[in-house]
Scaffold this active site. Structure first.
Site, PDB file in Angstrom:
ATOM      1  N   TRP A  60       0.843  -1.209   0.000  1.00 29.13           N
ATOM      2  CA  TRP A  60       0.000   0.000   0.000  1.00 29.13           C
ATOM      3  C   TRP A  60       0.871   1.249   0.000  1.00 29.13           C
ATOM      4  O   TRP A  60       0.412   2.342  -0.328  1.00 29.13           O
ATOM      5  CB  TRP A  60      -0.945   0.000   1.221  1.00 29.13           C
ATOM      6  CG  TRP A  60      -0.269   0.288   2.545  1.00 29.13           C
ATOM      7  CD1 TRP A  60       0.757  -0.416   3.102  1.00 29.13           C
ATOM      8  CD2 TRP A  60      -0.558   1.357   3.454  1.00 29.13           C
ATOM      9  NE1 TRP A  60       1.114   0.139   4.319  1.00 29.13           N
ATOM     10  CE2 TRP A  60       0.313   1.225   4.561  1.00 29.13           C
ATOM     11  CE3 TRP A  60      -1.472   2.412   3.455  1.00 29.13           C
ATOM     12  CZ2 TRP A  60       0.304   2.107   5.650  1.00 29.13           C
ATOM     13  CZ3 TRP A  60      -1.481   3.283   4.548  1.00 29.13           C
ATOM     14  CH2 TRP A  60      -0.596   3.129   5.623  1.00 29.13           C
ATOM     15  N   ASP A  61       2.141   1.072   0.307  1.00 29.32           N
ATOM     16  CA  ASP A  61       3.087   2.192   0.318  1.00 29.32           C
ATOM     17  C   ASP A  61       3.014   2.986  -0.992  1.00 29.32           C
ATOM     18  O   ASP A  61       3.155   4.203  -1.006  1.00 29.32           O
ATOM     19  CB  ASP A  61       4.535   1.684   0.440  1.00 29.32           C
ATOM     20  CG  ASP A  61       4.777   0.785   1.629  1.00 29.32           C
ATOM     21  OD1 ASP A  61       3.826   0.099   2.037  1.00 29.32           O
ATOM     22  OD2 ASP A  61       5.912   0.745   2.117  1.00 29.32           O
TER      23      ASP A  61
ATOM     24  N   GLU B 160       1.030  -1.947  13.006  1.00 32.07           N
ATOM     25  CA  GLU B 160       1.127  -3.414  13.052  1.00 32.07           C
ATOM     26  C   GLU B 160       1.508  -3.942  14.437  1.00 32.07           C
ATOM     27  O   GLU B 160       1.690  -5.142  14.615  1.00 32.07           O
ATOM     28  CB  GLU B 160       2.125  -3.902  11.996  1.00 32.07           C
ATOM     29  CG  GLU B 160       1.615  -3.680  10.578  1.00 32.07           C
ATOM     30  CD  GLU B 160       2.622  -4.059   9.508  1.00 32.07           C
ATOM     31  OE1 GLU B 160       3.822  -4.182   9.837  1.00 32.07           O
ATOM     32  OE2 GLU B 160       2.224  -4.218   8.338  1.00 32.07           O
TER      33      GLU B 160
ATOM     34  N   LYS C 134       3.316   1.649  16.214  1.00 35.29           N
ATOM     35  CA  LYS C 134       4.465   1.520  15.307  1.00 35.29           C
ATOM     36  C   LYS C 134       4.549   2.706  14.345  1.00 35.29           C
ATOM     37  O   LYS C 134       5.614   3.231  14.059  1.00 35.29           O
ATOM     38  CB  LYS C 134       4.300   0.225  14.514  1.00 35.29           C
ATOM     39  CG  LYS C 134       5.417  -0.062  13.543  1.00 35.29           C
ATOM     40  CD  LYS C 134       5.131  -1.349  12.772  1.00 35.29           C
ATOM     41  CE  LYS C 134       6.255  -1.678  11.803  1.00 35.29           C
ATOM     42  NZ  LYS C 134       5.910  -2.775  10.895  1.00 35.29           N
ATOM     43  N   GLN C 135       3.401   3.118  13.833  1.00 30.69           N
ATOM     44  CA  GLN C 135       3.388   4.172  12.811  1.00 30.69           C
ATOM     45  C   GLN C 135       2.021   4.835  12.843  1.00 30.69           C
ATOM     46  O   GLN C 135       1.092   4.288  13.432  1.00 30.69           O
ATOM     47  CB  GLN C 135       3.655   3.569  11.442  1.00 30.69           C
ATOM     48  CG  GLN C 135       2.537   2.693  10.916  1.00 30.69           C
ATOM     49  CD  GLN C 135       3.007   1.728   9.848  1.00 30.69           C
ATOM     50  OE1 GLN C 135       3.507   0.655  10.164  1.00 30.69           O
ATOM     51  NE2 GLN C 135       2.843   2.086   8.595  1.00 30.69           N
TER      52      GLN C 135
HETATM   53  C1  BGC Z   1       4.871  -1.235   7.652  1.00 29.67           C
HETATM   54  C2  BGC Z   1       3.833  -1.332   6.557  1.00 29.67           C
HETATM   55  C3  BGC Z   1       4.531  -1.236   5.222  1.00 29.67           C
HETATM   56  C4  BGC Z   1       5.664  -2.243   5.102  1.00 29.67           C
HETATM   57  C5  BGC Z   1       6.485  -2.048   3.856  1.00 29.67           C
HETATM   58  C6  BGC Z   1       5.939  -2.293   7.453  1.00 29.67           C
HETATM   59  O1  BGC Z   1       6.920  -2.176   8.430  1.00 29.67           O
HETATM   60  O2  BGC Z   1       4.272  -1.405   8.916  1.00 29.67           O
HETATM   61  O3  BGC Z   1       2.889  -0.287   6.682  1.00 29.67           O
HETATM   62  O4  BGC Z   1       3.605  -1.452   4.205  1.00 29.67           O
HETATM   63  O5  BGC Z   1       6.548  -2.083   6.197  1.00 29.67           O
HETATM   64  O6  BGC Z   1       7.059  -0.778   3.821  1.00 29.67           O
END
Ligand code: BGC
Length: 770
Positions: free
Chosen positions: A357-358, A488, A601-602
């Site tokens: 999804w990035d 996550e 986490k984000q």
């Molecule tokens: C992130 C995801 C991301 C993936 C790839 C993960 O660490 O939590 O949001 O899509 O990394 O960048």
């Protein structure tokens, strides 16, 4: 953090060779051109720790994922980006001894990534065990102009002796992946040839049978003048080379140029690969190193004209943003709609699948504003072409009637990630894909895209959401159970605010898009209805019922949206009170402890506020930011940029600056101790967003462009370019004024601090800074 690189506006510079930094540098100094990429591995033998990485776009391996606890719906495989045959290798011997930086002493070691012109340079003096000293210079690039070509110029000068020096340029098909599960090798040899001054190798991946061809042609020089040396022609298993040996005088420079052609079955039929490789290599060789370099650096010049960000007064910040923009261009050029932007690009093996999804959430905002509109269109078409697979994917999980769930990770439209809590539950990706369509259209007015492609995708996605929710008798609302949000560090939660919000947004936007297409082109609409079997009345009514009655967790006491049901039940100790020695927590804590903690986490709730900002007033944004940011550990590279943008929005300029440095220098300064695995390519687009949307305050609503620039106190001035509605403009922000420079042949209208500004073609308009 690991701050060993020198600050410079256009270059990344490493001085002094430290083997413990080498793997990180191999990532940081990587080169690529959208079609292939190469970590900064040394050309000569290196026996120390290294991650060998040479990647050809679109080539992957479906590794086995079958496990004893297999569950229905699990994907069949986990895709791996493959380390391809080594094309950079040049063994160097000094009077019979291999040059190896791990075993010999070095002086004046300097490695430079020149981002303005796109090349890697290495210079050093090596002192061999017997005291012989040689000066070495190696320059290489992966051509942006001749995209099947890589070129190396490698020179050795004896400094205190006269003796025999040999170069053995080679192509090695006997390579492996670091993340191979069972020491398996993934390539079979198909063909190889070695002749005087040239060699070729064709290999094929196991299982899927991708073919790649590598060819090399070489020239040798003394003091810059070509010398013909009869090489020893060498062949080993899946390895071809030439050995050139020469008696070299003290102070005399002995050099080799190695021009390499790389092709793959993505662009040629399998049986033509050898011929195509020979043709490509010869064309590159005929142009020669200097001419190849000049076309390559011209391409870079053009890229910088349209996408550079200039920052005055802060070299670290300047270097950071250029580093990010440089790597984005190296990863994706937008010419091939079958390709996408992998989270590590061509710089490492991790995140084996190419598309996350990035791309939609982070990269598309960058490409929409810095590249011709076909680049973003190609990224959107990539998903359109995978719609059938997304419908199949949803069917496997029990959804029906054309509901589409795009994969979390994919190479070809199939899900290829195998953690259930991500594959099945991190469904918010569907929201980002729909939002990207809206984002593209609001920047381009390309409504045709909706008719031709976009609407089908939106219908599939909205159908999915409408089936994924359920009515809660207790709450008397629609709820969404068992999901993972962008954070996550929480799995299998109920009512993730972000996911519920994006689902609602998708159904509303699809409804609007349907009305638009119906109004613009009733025939096209009817065709889409037939193709997708869309029952407008029933389905639209269902979506409305859901969006009107969706449940969003909210805490009345503190007046903030709740990331998910039950988030306040956790123990709330702020990140600032954690022991710094235990961070990043994902490297020190058990997964169980992380999942139970309140740490984020984000951006999650804040991601939703960022994406749908126009729905919220400033006070709401502030309250939510002040609640969530102190609980966020930013252990995804995608996190700091969103926080930087929101901090800028609510006037926390210092916080925005801190987050900007963190996102832009994440890999250069190795904040998360993982640069050795590869770079965070997709978050690099987030870095761009943090300057343009954060400090520049760029927004687009209803087809209109808005800017609300602020400037961090550390900067004197900054400037960025934008493409909007196919017009090109530049924005220069200093402490006292904002200049809008039109580079367009049409008049441009935009709003600066809410005031309408009209820029005539090729004119500059000035306004006072607030
Ligand atoms: C992130 C995801 C991301 C993936 C790839 C993960 O660490 O939590 O949001 O899509 O990394 O960048």
């Amino acid at each position: 953090m690991r701050e060993y690189l020198i600050h410079d506006e256009w270059n990344i510079i490493e001085e002094g060779f430290q083997p413990e930094n080498h793997k990180s540098s191999e990532s940081i100094f990587s080169l690529g051109n959208g079609k292939m990429g190469q970590r900064a591995n040394f050309e000569e033998t290196y026996t120390g720790p290294t991650l060998q990485g040479s990647y050809v776009a679109g080539i992957y391996y479906p590794d086995k994922t079958r496990v004893g606890w297999w569950k229905n719906g699990y994907p069949e495989y986990f895709a791996k980006v493959l380390n391809s045959p080594n094309w950079i290798g040049i063994d160097v011997q000094i009077d019979g001894h291999f040059l190896d930086l791990y075993t010999c002493k070095t002086e004046n070691f300097r490695r430079v990534l020149n981002m303005q012109e796109g090349f890697l340079l290495r210079e050093f003096t090596a002192i061999m065990d017997d005291g012989k000293k040689v000066a070495v210079t190696a320059k290489r690039f992966v051509s942006m102009a001749d995209t099947e070509i890589g070129a190396i110029r490698y020179s050795v000068t004896p400094l205190n002796f006269e003796g025999k020096i040999s170069f053995t340029p080679y192509l090695d098909g006997d390579v492996e992946n670091e993340d191979s599960n069972y020491d398996e090798k993934f390539w079979n040899l198909i063909d190889m040839e070695a002749h005087s001054g040239e060699a070729y190798i064709v290999t094929e991946t196991k299982k899927l049978g991708f073919r790649a061809g590598f060819g090399m042609m070489t020239k040798t020089f003394i003091q810059g003048v070509e010398v013909k040396i009869q090489p020893e022609i060498m062949k080993k298993e899946a390895w071809v080379g030439n050995r050139f040996e020469k008696e070299v005088k003290e102070g005399e420079e002995f050099s080799i140029e190695k021009i390499v052609g790389v092709t793959s079955s993505l662009n040629y039929s399998k049986n033509d690969i050898l011929v195509a490789t020979k043709k490509s290599t010869k064309a590159g060789f005929d142009k020669g190193f200097d001419q190849l370099f000049s076309s390559h650096s011209n391409e870079w010049k053009q890229k910088w004209v349209h996408s550079d960000i200039k920052i005055e007064g802060d070299i670290a910040a300047q270097q950071g943003i250029r580093f990010n923009i440089f790597h984005l261009h190296q990863t994706y050029t937008g010419e091939d709609e079958r390709l996408n932007v992998g989270p590590k690009g061509f710089t490492g093996e991790k995140y084996g699948g190419s598309t996350y999804w990035d791309t939609e959430a982070y990269c598309i905002p960058f490409f929409i504003s810095t590249a011709p509109s076909n680049v973003t269109r190609n990224l959107l078409i990539y998903r359109y072409k995978q719609l059938d697979k997304a419908i199949e994917n949803a069917e496997k999980l029990g959804f029906k009637d054309g509901a589409a769930l795009y994969p979390m990770v994919t190479m070809n439209g199939e899900e290829c990630h195998n953690e259930w809590e991500i594959t099945f539950e991190e469904i918010h990706r569907n929201g980002a894909i729909a939002f990207a369509i809206h984002n593209y259209i609001r920047h381009t007015n390309d409504f045709k895209y909706l008719e031709e492609y976009g609407l089908e995708v939106l219908i599939g996605i909205s159908r999915f959401w409408s089936q994924r929710v359920n009515w809660s008798g207790e709450k008397k609302k629609y709820v969404m159970l068992g999901v993972t949000g962008p954070n996550e560090y929480e799995n299998n939660i109920n009512n993730n605010w972000y996911t519920n919000k994006m689902a609602t947004w998708c159904m509303k936007y699809t409804t609007e898009a349907i009305a638009k297409v119906k109004q613009n082109n009733a025939d096209a609409f009817n065709q889409i209805c037939n193709k997708t079997n869309f029952k407008a009345e029933v389905e639209l009514a269902k979506w409305k019922e859901i969006t009107d009655q969706m449940y969003f967790p909210f805490n009345e006491e503190i007046n903030v949206f709740m990331q998910q049901d039950g988030y306040m039940d956790k123990e709330h100790i702020l990140v600032k009170d954690l022991d710094p020695k235990q961070r990043p927590i994902n490297q020190y804590w058990s997964w169980d402890r992380i999942l139970r903690s309140c740490y984020i986490k984000q951006a999650d709730t804040l991601q939703g506020i960022y994406v749908l900002e126009e729905e919220f007033d400033l006070e709401t944004i502030k309250r939510n930011f002040e609640f969530y940011e102190p609980r966020t550990v930013h252990e995804s590279s995608l996190s700091p940029c969103v926080h930087s943008i929101l901090a800028a929005k609510i006037g926390l300029t210092d916080k925005a600056y801190e987050m900007y440095l963190r996102t832009s220098r994440l890999d250069i300064d190795d904040y998360n101790h993982e640069a050795h695995e590869g770079l965070h390519i997709t978050s690099m687009a987030g870095t761009w967003m943090s300057v343009v949307e954060g400090f520049g305050g760029k927004r687009v609503y209803d087809g209109k462009l808005y800017l609300n620039p602020i400037i961090p106190k550390q900067w004197k001035k900054y400037a960025f370019r934008l493409t909007f509605m196919n017009n090109d403009l530049e924005v220069i922000v200093s402490k006292d004024k904002i200049e809008v420079v039109s580079h367009s042949d049409n008049p441009i209208e935009l709003y600066v601090y809410g005031k309408l500004i009209k820029a005539e073609p090729h004119q500059i308009v000035e306004t006072e800074a607030h």
